[in-house]
Design a protein around this motif. Structure first.
Motif, short mmCIF file in Angstrom:
data_model
loop_
_atom_site.label_atom_id
_atom_site.label_comp_id
_atom_site.label_asym_id
_atom_site.label_seq_id
_atom_site.Cartn_x
_atom_site.Cartn_y
_atom_site.Cartn_z
N LEU A 79 0.83 -1.20 0.00
CA LEU A 79 0.00 0.00 0.00
C LEU A 79 0.87 1.25 0.00
O LEU A 79 0.59 2.22 -0.72
N ASP A 80 1.94 1.22 0.76
CA ASP A 80 2.88 2.34 0.82
C ASP A 80 3.45 2.62 -0.57
O ASP A 80 3.50 3.78 -1.02
N GLN A 81 3.86 1.58 -1.27
CA GLN A 81 4.44 1.75 -2.61
C GLN A 81 3.42 2.31 -3.59
O GLN A 81 3.73 3.20 -4.39
N ASN B 189 3.70 6.10 -5.30
CA ASN B 189 3.87 6.21 -6.75
C ASN B 189 2.56 6.49 -7.49
O ASN B 189 2.46 6.22 -8.69
N MET B 190 1.58 7.06 -6.79
CA MET B 190 0.31 7.39 -7.43
C MET B 190 0.55 8.40 -8.57
O MET B 190 1.10 9.48 -8.34
N GLN C 33 0.74 4.70 10.75
CA GLN C 33 0.39 6.12 10.74
C GLN C 33 1.03 6.84 9.55
O GLN C 33 0.38 7.66 8.88
N ARG C 34 2.28 6.52 9.30
CA ARG C 34 2.98 7.17 8.19
C ARG C 34 2.32 6.87 6.85
O ARG C 34 2.14 7.76 6.01
N ILE C 35 1.93 5.62 6.66
CA ILE C 35 1.30 5.23 5.38
C ILE C 35 -0.07 5.87 5.25
O ILE C 35 -0.44 6.39 4.19
N LYS D 282 0.12 9.42 4.33
CA LYS D 282 0.37 9.60 2.89
C LYS D 282 -0.93 9.57 2.11
O LYS D 282 -1.12 10.33 1.15
N ILE D 283 -1.83 8.67 2.51
CA ILE D 283 -3.13 8.59 1.83
C ILE D 283 -3.91 9.89 2.04
O ILE D 283 -4.45 10.47 1.10
#
Length: 243
Positions: free
Chosen positions: A22-24, A28-29, A71-73, A76-77
């Motif tokens: 999910l982070d990746q 890279n969205m 939390q960090r991921i 990002k969202i």
């Protein structure tokens, strides 16, 4: 639009590999994606929460490390320029509800349930739940949900202000319909509006109004503003260029 599907059978638990993927994806969205939809595969759960198999060995430092990663991921969202819609069908519990709260808009099927069961495990919501939920629905209702650990039906969650829409139809189809509507609007205007709302909520009304004014002024220098105004006077659909 971009569709992010959590596919981790049987209940789409947020295993470490799932979080890494999910982070990746979020990192890279593509910039030309106008709206992002987050959903869960399988029809049983949106996301049923964190992977409890990780919990027995956790101590203070590893516990902090675990939740800081989530939390960090999720931050990002929330920080994506594009609007993010959560299409919820089934359970959104614990980390699953926290994932939905990181999105801008939440649409759920009537059969869905949301909640924070963490206190039944001797812990608390750690991926932003104790912070995002009170900001969304107020501290009293948030405390009731978090302290009791009891889930809410989709209708109850809508009444509480957690969900924007509850549907008997497919929440994914409803999310796509909304995404298509948003995608027809000026992308720069939508993104600036999201930024103004999010930044304004974290400051005073006076400072928020300044943020809004600056965003409006910046949009006045765009080709999309000129195209939108011209299309209005010419009674045609605008053709926005993201410039």
């Amino acid at each position: 639009m971009g569709i992010v599907t959590i596919d981790s059978p049987p209940v789409n638990a947020l295993e470490q590999q799932v979080l890494d993927e999910l982070d990746q994806i979020v990192t890279n969205m593509p910039k030309d994606v106008d709206v992002v939809i987050v959903t869960g595969a399988g029809g049983k759960a949106f996301v049923a929460g964190a992977d409890i198999k990780d919990f027995p060995e956790l101590k203070k430092e590893t516990g902090i490390e675990l939740v800081k990663k989530g939390q960090r991921i999720f931050d990002k969202i929330a920080a994506l320029e594009q609007p993010v819609i959560a299409a919820i069908d089934g359970f959104a519990l614990g980390g699953g509800l926290e994932l939905a709260l990181a999105c801008d808009i939440r649409i759920a099927s009537k059969r869905s349930k949301v909640g924070f069961p963490e206190v039944n495990l001797g812990i608390l919501p750690g991926y932003g739940g104790t912070q995002r939920l009170p900001r969304l629905i107020g501290p009293g209702k948030a405390k009731q949900l978090i302290f009791s650990g009891d889930p809410l039906s989709a209708e109850e969650a809508k009444q509480a202000g957690i969900l924007e829409e509850v549907t008997e139809d497919s929440p994914m189809e409803k999310a796509k319909e909304l995404a298509e509507t948003i995608a027809k609007r000026a992308p720069l205007g939508v993104r600036k509006a999201k930024k103004a709302i999010d930044e304004g909520l974290n400051t005073t009304l006076e400072e928020g109004l300044h943020i809004e004014a600056v965003a409006f002024g910046e949009l006045c220098d765009t080709e999309d503003k000129n195209e939108g105004v011209a299309a209005f006077f010419e009674k045609r659909q605008p053709n926005f260029s993201r410039k």
